[in-house]
Design a protein around this motif. Structure first.
Motif, short mmCIF file in Angstrom:
data_model
loop_
_atom_site.label_atom_id
_atom_site.label_comp_id
_atom_site.label_asym_id
_atom_site.label_seq_id
_atom_site.Cartn_x
_atom_site.Cartn_y
_atom_site.Cartn_z
N GLN A 102 -0.19 -5.52 12.42
CA GLN A 102 -1.63 -5.61 12.26
C GLN A 102 -1.99 -6.71 11.26
OE1 GLN A 102 -3.34 -1.80 11.35
NE2 GLN A 102 -2.23 -0.74 12.99
N GLU A 103 -3.29 -6.99 11.19
CA GLU A 103 -3.75 -7.98 10.24
C GLU A 103 -3.51 -7.49 8.82
OE1 GLU A 103 -8.09 -8.74 9.53
OE2 GLU A 103 -7.56 -10.71 10.35
N GLU A 149 4.53 -8.30 8.99
CA GLU A 149 3.11 -8.03 8.88
C GLU A 149 2.57 -8.51 7.53
OE1 GLU A 149 0.75 -3.95 8.40
OE2 GLU A 149 1.34 -4.35 10.49
N ILE A 150 3.35 -8.27 6.48
CA ILE A 150 2.90 -8.65 5.16
C ILE A 150 2.82 -10.17 5.03
CG2 ILE A 150 5.24 -8.57 4.18
CD1 ILE A 150 3.42 -7.31 1.71
N HIS A 151 1.71 -10.65 4.54
CA HIS A 151 1.44 -12.08 4.34
C HIS A 151 1.43 -12.88 5.66
CE1 HIS A 151 2.06 -11.35 0.07
NE2 HIS A 151 3.31 -10.97 0.28
N ARG A 198 -2.82 1.62 6.58
CA ARG A 198 -1.60 1.49 5.80
C ARG A 198 -1.71 0.43 4.71
NH1 ARG A 198 0.92 0.11 10.96
NH2 ARG A 198 0.89 -2.12 11.35
N HIS A 199 -2.70 -0.49 4.82
CA HIS A 199 -2.82 -1.49 3.77
C HIS A 199 -3.40 -0.89 2.49
CE1 HIS A 199 -2.75 -4.19 7.39
NE2 HIS A 199 -1.65 -4.42 6.73
N ALA A 200 -4.00 0.28 2.62
CA ALA A 200 -4.45 0.95 1.40
C ALA A 200 -3.25 1.33 0.55
CB ALA A 200 -5.24 2.19 1.76
N LEU A 201 -2.12 1.63 1.23
CA LEU A 201 -0.91 1.92 0.47
C LEU A 201 -0.48 0.72 -0.35
CD1 LEU A 201 1.19 3.76 3.18
CD2 LEU A 201 0.14 4.75 1.15
N LEU A 202 -0.72 -0.44 0.17
CA LEU A 202 -0.29 -1.63 -0.55
C LEU A 202 -1.36 -2.14 -1.46
CD1 LEU A 202 2.10 -3.66 1.60
CD2 LEU A 202 2.44 -1.96 -0.15
#
Length: 273
Positions: free
Chosen positions: A246-247, A141-143, A3-7
């Motif tokens: 998640q990280e 999760e973010i930051h 999901r961090h690929a989305l961000l």
């Protein structure tokens, strides 16, 4: 896909293009047959759980949100009401228009800066609310950001230092948790491209759990330095049982920013369609 690929919407430009096809579940009616609101030992609604915003319209500007709304209507999906544009003073609106002309490359999100309130709540990543007897803790999760929000009646401290998330204290108004936030710096955007603010900003958040699976979220933003009146926005937070935080890693060497900056310097007009 992670999901961090989305961000890698670290460049708001890439995501803005995808927004026109994105659904948004903002202020939609509660589902029929929804489970009742869970209660804490003191009888208050228990907000505990892992949540994610029902849509990402508040991340961007009112034009993008309007396109999402029209796409929802065209597809037969429930659509949120039209969003109120930010009520900026004329000189502040001129500055916002400059940010819009530059297509969001000045967005603090693109530079891995900590996202402020209320934007951090509506980013498309989960966060966990832990409700205790005398405080509410929010873990994002973010930051890897967090907020510790007293609910025992204490006021804001007198020695506040300006910060990205400000200082929060809360009280219960019936079944709604009302969070008062002050002590901000001026380094974040509120809810869309160019929605800057000053360090005089004051925010009131209202969290109302209407059933097992949903919290109605309302935020009122006041800033006498740049806004003509309070700005009110609403969204829905949806329960994500079984989800784990998640990280989170933000790639600081976002080369797209430099590329777009050079295109602007060379006279490319991103406002043309």
């Amino acid at each position: 896909m992670n999901r961090h690929a989305l961000l890698s919407l670290a460049s708001a430009l890439a995501v803005a293009a995808a927004l026109s096809a994105s659904p948004i579940a903002q202020s939609a009616p509660p589902a029929a047959g929804a489970k009742p609101v869970p209660r804490a030992a003191d009888g208050k609604p228990d907000l505990s759980g892992i949540w994610i915003a029902g849509g990402i319209g508040l991340l961007f500007g009112e034009a993008e949100a309007d396109r999402i709304r029209k796409a929802d209507i065209a597809a037969g999906r429930p659509a949120p009401p039209p969003r109120e544009p930010p009520p900026y003073k004329p000189e502040a609106e001129a500055k916002r228009q400059q940010y819009l002309t530059r297509r969001g490359i000045d967005d603090p999100m693109a530079r891995c800066l900590l996202t402020g309130v209320p934007r951090i709540t509506v980013r498309p990543l989960p966060f966990e609310i832990v409700q205790l007897r005398d405080r509410v803790i929010i873990l994002y999760e973010i930051h890897h950001a967090f907020r510790i929000i007293p609910t025992d009646g204490r006021p804001h401290p007198e020695d506040l230092e300006p910060s990205y998330l400000g200082d929060s204290v809360a009280r219960w108004d019936g079944d709604t948790l009302v969070v008062d936030v002050t002590g901000f710096n001026d380094k974040t955007w509120l809810a869309g491209t160019g929605t800057f603010h000053s360090d005089a900003m004051h925010i009131v958040e209202r969290y109302t759990r209407i059933n097992q699976d949903r919290i109605d979220y309302e935020v009122t933003m006041e800033d006498p330095n740049v806004l003509t009146k309070p700005w009110v926005l609403r969204s829905s937070l949806m329960l994500r049982e079984g989800t784990r935080l998640q990280e989170y890693v933000c790639a600081e060497n976002n080369l797209d920013l430099d590329r777009y900056e050079k295109l602007i310097e060379n006279g490319v007009d991103f406002t043309r369609k």
